[in-house]
Write a protein that holds these residues in place. Structure first.
Motif, short mmCIF file in Angstrom:
data_model
loop_
_atom_site.label_atom_id
_atom_site.label_comp_id
_atom_site.label_asym_id
_atom_site.label_seq_id
_atom_site.Cartn_x
_atom_site.Cartn_y
_atom_site.Cartn_z
N SER A 64 -57.76 44.28 21.05
CA SER A 64 -59.07 43.76 21.43
C SER A 64 -59.41 44.13 22.87
CB SER A 64 -59.07 42.23 21.25
OG SER A 64 -60.27 41.67 21.73
N LEU A 65 -58.43 43.99 23.78
CA LEU A 65 -58.67 44.35 25.18
C LEU A 65 -58.89 45.84 25.34
CD1 LEU A 65 -55.98 42.16 27.00
CD2 LEU A 65 -58.42 41.70 26.77
N LEU A 66 -58.11 46.63 24.61
CA LEU A 66 -58.25 48.08 24.70
C LEU A 66 -59.63 48.54 24.22
CD1 LEU A 66 -56.99 50.86 25.23
CD2 LEU A 66 -56.03 50.79 22.93
N ALA A 67 -60.07 48.01 23.09
CA ALA A 67 -61.40 48.36 22.58
C ALA A 67 -62.48 47.92 23.56
CB ALA A 67 -61.63 47.70 21.22
N GLY A 68 -62.30 46.76 24.17
CA GLY A 68 -63.26 46.30 25.16
C GLY A 68 -63.30 47.22 26.37
N ALA A 69 -62.12 47.72 26.79
CA ALA A 69 -62.06 48.61 27.93
C ALA A 69 -62.85 49.90 27.68
CB ALA A 69 -60.61 48.95 28.26
N VAL A 70 -62.77 50.42 26.45
CA VAL A 70 -63.46 51.66 26.12
C VAL A 70 -64.95 51.41 25.89
CG1 VAL A 70 -63.63 53.54 24.45
CG2 VAL A 70 -61.39 52.70 25.16
N ALA A 71 -65.27 50.35 25.14
CA ALA A 71 -66.66 50.10 24.76
C ALA A 71 -67.51 49.61 25.92
CB ALA A 71 -66.70 49.08 23.63
N THR A 72 -66.91 48.89 26.87
CA THR A 72 -67.70 48.25 27.92
C THR A 72 -68.48 49.24 28.78
OG1 THR A 72 -66.35 46.26 27.99
CG2 THR A 72 -67.55 46.83 29.99
N PRO A 73 -67.86 50.26 29.38
CA PRO A 73 -68.68 51.18 30.18
C PRO A 73 -69.67 51.98 29.35
CG PRO A 73 -66.44 52.00 29.98
CD PRO A 73 -66.43 50.62 29.43
N LEU A 74 -69.29 52.32 28.10
CA LEU A 74 -70.20 53.09 27.25
C LEU A 74 -71.43 52.27 26.89
CD1 LEU A 74 -70.81 55.63 25.59
CD2 LEU A 74 -69.51 54.62 23.71
N LEU A 75 -71.22 51.04 26.41
CA LEU A 75 -72.34 50.20 26.01
C LEU A 75 -73.14 49.72 27.22
CD1 LEU A 75 -70.68 48.14 23.11
CD2 LEU A 75 -72.17 50.14 22.95
N LEU A 89 -77.32 42.57 21.48
CA LEU A 89 -77.36 42.27 20.05
C LEU A 89 -76.38 43.13 19.27
CD1 LEU A 89 -81.22 41.87 19.58
CD2 LEU A 89 -79.51 40.06 19.43
N PHE A 90 -76.26 44.40 19.66
CA PHE A 90 -75.33 45.30 18.98
C PHE A 90 -73.88 44.84 19.19
CE2 PHE A 90 -72.73 49.25 19.13
CZ PHE A 90 -72.85 49.61 17.79
N THR A 91 -73.53 44.45 20.42
CA THR A 91 -72.15 44.04 20.69
C THR A 91 -71.79 42.78 19.91
OG1 THR A 91 -72.79 42.73 22.64
CG2 THR A 91 -72.18 45.01 23.01
N VAL A 92 -72.71 41.83 19.83
CA VAL A 92 -72.41 40.61 19.07
C VAL A 92 -72.34 40.94 17.57
CG1 VAL A 92 -73.09 38.24 18.61
CG2 VAL A 92 -73.55 39.22 20.84
N ALA A 405 -72.38 49.39 36.53
CA ALA A 405 -71.51 48.95 37.62
C ALA A 405 -70.71 47.72 37.19
CB ALA A 405 -72.33 48.63 38.87
N SER A 406 -71.38 46.77 36.57
CA SER A 406 -70.69 45.58 36.06
C SER A 406 -69.75 45.97 34.93
CB SER A 406 -71.71 44.55 35.58
OG SER A 406 -71.08 43.38 35.15
N GLY A 407 -70.18 46.94 34.11
CA GLY A 407 -69.34 47.40 33.01
C GLY A 407 -68.05 48.03 33.49
N ILE A 408 -68.13 48.83 34.56
CA ILE A 408 -66.92 49.45 35.11
C ILE A 408 -65.98 48.39 35.64
CG2 ILE A 408 -66.08 50.90 37.01
CD1 ILE A 408 -68.62 52.61 36.61
N ASN A 409 -66.53 47.36 36.28
CA ASN A 409 -65.69 46.27 36.77
C ASN A 409 -64.98 45.56 35.62
OD1 ASN A 409 -65.59 43.14 37.94
ND2 ASN A 409 -65.17 44.71 39.47
#
Length: 476
Positions: A64-75, A89-92, A405-409
């Motif tokens: 779950s953390l790994l997928a979040g790490a990849v998806a967060t900056p992209l999304l 809406l897409f993420t939820v 920027a928030s996504g990278i963090n």
């Protein structure tokens, strides 16, 4: 007078709309945080159900953390390009889909796949912070970010309580995920009705190759750490995985430098203003997510082993209640603290309190009272620290880059959590009670010491960042 009468209702209406948006984002953020931790109290039970060791079952959490790490900056990047509400809406929606997959899973591999889909919803938090920065008055941004950031810890603790209530009444893990699917559906309705995009759109196109490379080197790194004990740290496969991670990381960095609109703008990752916030986030994520799995496993260990409390799955969640209460309190004060101390110094204070909480339990862990006191102190720290991190990440970037920027963090925080899960699982698997596969007390003490050091290092980084910022301001 007539002009005043017309303007006042508009102002009231606008304020009401902003707080409805904040409510919807906070509820959604809490649900995303719930999904991150619902499996943690279940890990010992899942080991028995699927007949696997701790290193394998930890992937239910790490995936779950790994997928979040990849998806967060992209999304987050897509949010800056196409609208943050659409991406939220897409993420939820991914959370609901992943929950449904987990709810029907009867094998560890399917459960891990569903958890990966759920984990992609972690992008919601930076998207929400970007939406707040776009739409809220400047004077209220810090308070609003503090509220949404607090949902990460509060939702995480609530997730463990929900799991405990279900686990006490059934031996199956399926009902837990039907609940998260239902909560996700509620969040979709709230966001669709309440949230509105107000920021400017960024140009460019999605960097899917960058996302693929990022996921590849992270998987290689985490797989090498988690399999080191089983395969041998000097074995060909483990060395090959570490080497593959290094090569793929170098290729990823090269690709990000060449593209005009990369997935991760490296100046937002390692720039003069961004690096301290991201390094602090990495260390704090390492500490926070490491503590979740460690405490859950520790307290559920039978006291006959020589440590642990023999707690039930429900007890794990109830023991976290002091953290929930103190986090709610400190996050509500985070905006005021940041206004007085500055985000960097607030982060240093929060991380120091968190380190003190971890250190408390590393030294004193023979009583439930010690655990409750430690959790209360951690909650105070996390409430302040995560609110400050959210503000620090976007403090020096243009409005149309606030999402990324928030996504990278969040990306580096998730990487820290992923590495923490793999490292602590490897320690627990390698230092065991003689003649058994049960982790020894020393394995937990070493792991708690490491995450305490991580939180303390985060405080030092933030403190140094604050000093440097004051010196630059003074020169200017």
């Amino acid at each position: 007078m007539a002009g005043v009468a017309v303007a006042e209702p508009d102002t009231v209406r606008q304020g009401r709309q902003l707080w409805l948006t904040l409510l919807a984002l906070s509820v959604a953020g809490m649900i995303v945080s719930v999904q991150q931790t619902v499996v943690i109290p279940l890990l010992p039970r899942l080991m028995t159900v699927f007949g696997v060791q701790v290193a394998e079952v930890t992937w239910v959490f790490t995936a779950s953390l790994l997928a979040g790490a990849v998806a967060t900056p992209l999304l987050s990047r897509l949010g800056d390009m196409y609208g943050k509400k659409r991406m939220i809406l897409f993420t939820v929606g991914l959370l609901v889909l992943g929950s449904a997959v987990c709810a029907v899973s009867d094998s560890l591999s399917v459960l891990i796949a569903g958890r990966a889909l759920q984990g992609a919803s972690a992008a919601l938090i930076p998207l929400a912070i970007g939406m707040i920065r776009d739409s809220f008055p400047r004077a209220r941004v810090m308070t609003a970010i503090g509220v949404v950031s607090a949902t990460m810890g509060v939702g995480g603790n609530l997730g463990m309580i929900v799991t405990g209530l279900i686990a006490d009444r059934t031996s199956s893990h399926h009902p837990v995920f039907w609940i998260t699917a239902g909560l996700g559906a509620v969040a979709i309705v709230l966001i669709a009705l309440s949230a509105h995009d107000a920021g400017a759109r960024a140009g460019g196109r999605p960097d899917f190759v960058g996302a693929l490379l990022l996921s590849a080197w992270l998987v290689c790194l985490l797989l090498a750490v988690s399999k080191g004990n089983d395969w041998g740290w000097g074995s060909g496969p483990v060395i090959g995985l570490f080497a593959g991670a290094a090569v793929l990381c170098a290729v990823w960095v090269f690709s990000q430098l060449r593209l005009r609109a990369p997935m991760v703008r490296l100046h937002l990752l390692v720039g003069r203003h961004s690096l301290p916030a991201n390094l602090a986030a990495l260390l704090l994520g390492f500490a926070m997510f490491g503590s979740f799995t460690l405490v859950s496993s520790f307290v559920q260990t039978p006291a006959s082993v020589g440590y642990g409390f023999g707690a039930s799955v429900l007890d794990v969640g109830l023991y976290a209640l002091p953290s929930t209460v103190t986090m709610l309190f400190s996050s509500s004060m985070a905006g005021h603290l940041s206004s007085r101390l500055g985000p960097a110094n607030s982060l240093a204070l929060g991380a120091a309190l968190t380190a003190a909480g971890f250190g408390w339990f590393a030294l004193f862990n023979t009583s439930v009272l010690h655990l409750l006191g430690s959790n209360a102190l951690q909650g105070l720290g996390f409430g302040v620290a995560y609110a400050a991190l959210g503000a620090l990440a976007v403090q020096h970037v243009p409005m149309d880059q606030s999402g990324i920027a928030s996504g990278i963090n969040s990306l580096v925080r998730s990487i820290g959590g992923s590495v923490s899960g793999a490292v602590t699982a490897a320690l627990l698997a390698s230092i065991t009670v003689a003649g058994t596969a049960v982790p020894a007390r020393g394995a937990y003490l070493l792991s708690f010491a490491i995450i305490t050091a991580g939180a303390a290092a985060s405080a030092v980084v933030a403190l140094v960042s604050g000093v440097m910022a004051r010196e630059v301001s003074g020169v200017g």
